[in-house]
Design an enzyme around this catalytic site. Structure first.
Site, PDB file in Angstrom:
ATOM      1  N   ASP A   8      -1.541 -45.876 -20.543  1.00  0.00           N
ATOM      2  CA  ASP A   8      -1.800 -46.848 -21.597  1.00  0.00           C
ATOM      3  C   ASP A   8      -2.163 -46.037 -22.827  1.00  0.00           C
ATOM      4  OD1 ASP A   8      -2.236 -49.305 -22.847  1.00  0.00           O
ATOM      5  OD2 ASP A   8      -4.303 -49.452 -22.157  1.00  0.00           O
TER       6      ASP A   8
ATOM      7  N   ARG B  99       5.627 -46.692 -17.421  1.00  0.00           N
ATOM      8  CA  ARG B  99       4.932 -47.971 -17.488  1.00  0.00           C
ATOM      9  C   ARG B  99       5.930 -49.107 -17.651  1.00  0.00           C
ATOM     10  NH1 ARG B  99      -0.098 -50.116 -21.171  1.00  0.00           N
ATOM     11  NH2 ARG B  99      -0.114 -52.208 -20.284  1.00  0.00           N
TER      12      ARG B  99
ATOM     13  N   ASP C  90      -3.217 -46.720 -26.727  1.00  0.00           N
ATOM     14  CA  ASP C  90      -3.592 -47.732 -27.716  1.00  0.00           C
ATOM     15  C   ASP C  90      -3.924 -47.095 -29.057  1.00  0.00           C
ATOM     16  OD1 ASP C  90      -3.431 -49.959 -25.988  1.00  0.00           O
ATOM     17  OD2 ASP C  90      -5.461 -49.601 -25.254  1.00  0.00           O
TER      18      ASP C  90
ATOM     19  N   ARG D 196      -1.757 -49.150 -14.054  1.00  0.00           N
ATOM     20  CA  ARG D 196      -0.680 -48.568 -14.853  1.00  0.00           C
ATOM     21  C   ARG D 196      -0.799 -47.046 -14.905  1.00  0.00           C
ATOM     22  NH1 ARG D 196      -4.124 -51.860 -17.234  1.00  0.00           N
ATOM     23  NH2 ARG D 196      -5.394 -51.240 -18.999  1.00  0.00           N
TER      24      ARG D 196
END
Length: 174
Positions: free
Chosen positions: A96, A82, A98, A93
Site C-alpha cells: 500500500d 496488489r 499512500d 495486501r
C-alpha cells in the site's frame, strides 16, 4: 515539491515489499530523500482479523502534480502484485503506497485529499512521519506531534527494524 508517502504491507515478505516500492519510485519520477524505520502495527479499519502490517514513511521530492503522484503510487502497487479491483478496503495486501502530504497547499479531488486523513489520525502513520521530521506540520499549520500527543495509546505500533535502503545506494538515512 517535497512530500511524504506512507507504505504498508502484510502479505509475503513485508520488508522486501516495502523496499521494492521504495526502489520503484525513481522510475516513476519520484526521488526518495529519506526513509523511516519500519514498524510492526496492528490492523485497523474494517478488517481486524488479518496479519499485522509493516509500515514506514518516506520523504520524497517530485515534479509530479498530486493526481500524477497518486497514479504513480497506484502503478507501483499493481507492479508489486496488489489487486486494486477487489474493492475491499483494508483487506490484506502485499503493498500500500499512500500520498500523505505534498507541498505547502491542501488538495482535494474525487480521488485524493491532502493531507491524507491518516496523516493526523493514525499512530502507524504519525510515528514514522515524525521520525523523518519531528516539526512536520500540515498546510494549515497543525503540528503532527500535537496530533500524536492527543491520541490514545490503544493502537499497537512497535519499531521492527532499521530504515529502508534509499534507491541506488546501500545507505540507510533517517
Amino acid at each position: 515539491m517535497r512530500g511524504y508517502l506512507g507504505l504498508g504491507s502484510n502479505v509475503g515478505d513485508r520488508r522486501a515489499n516495502l523496499q521494492a516500492a521504495i526502489d520503484a519510485l525513481p522510475g516513476h519520477g519520484v526521488i526518495v530523500l529519506a526513509c523511516s524505520s519500519t514498524y510492526d502495527t496492528d490492523p485497523v479499519g474494517e478488517i481486524l482479523d488479518q496479519p499485522s502490517f509493516l509500515n514506514a514513511c518516506a520523504r520524497v521530492e517530485t515534479a509530479l502534480a498530486p493526481e500524477a503522484l497518486l497514479d504513480a503510487c497506484k502503478a507501483i502497487e499493481r507492479e508489486l502484485g496488489r489487486d486494486l479491483e477487489s474493492g475491499v478496503r483494508h483487506a490484506p495486501r502485499p503493498i500500500d503506497v499512500d500520498v500523505l502530504l505534498l507541498g505547502d497547499e491542501p488538495y482535494s479531488s474525487e480521488r485524493l485529499t491532502l493531507p491524507h486523513a491518516q496523516a493526523t489520525q493514525r499512530r502507524f502513520v504519525l510515528i514514522p512521519l515524525l521520525e523523518l521530521d519531528f516539526d512536520l506540520r500540515t498546510p494549515d499549520g497543525t503540528r503532527l506531534s500535537d496530533c500524536l500527543a492527543a491520541m490514545p495509546l490503544d493502537e499497537g505500533v512497535r519499531r521492527e527494524g532499521p530504515p529502508l535502503r534509499l534507491p541506488g545506494s546501500g545507505e540507510r538515512l533517517q
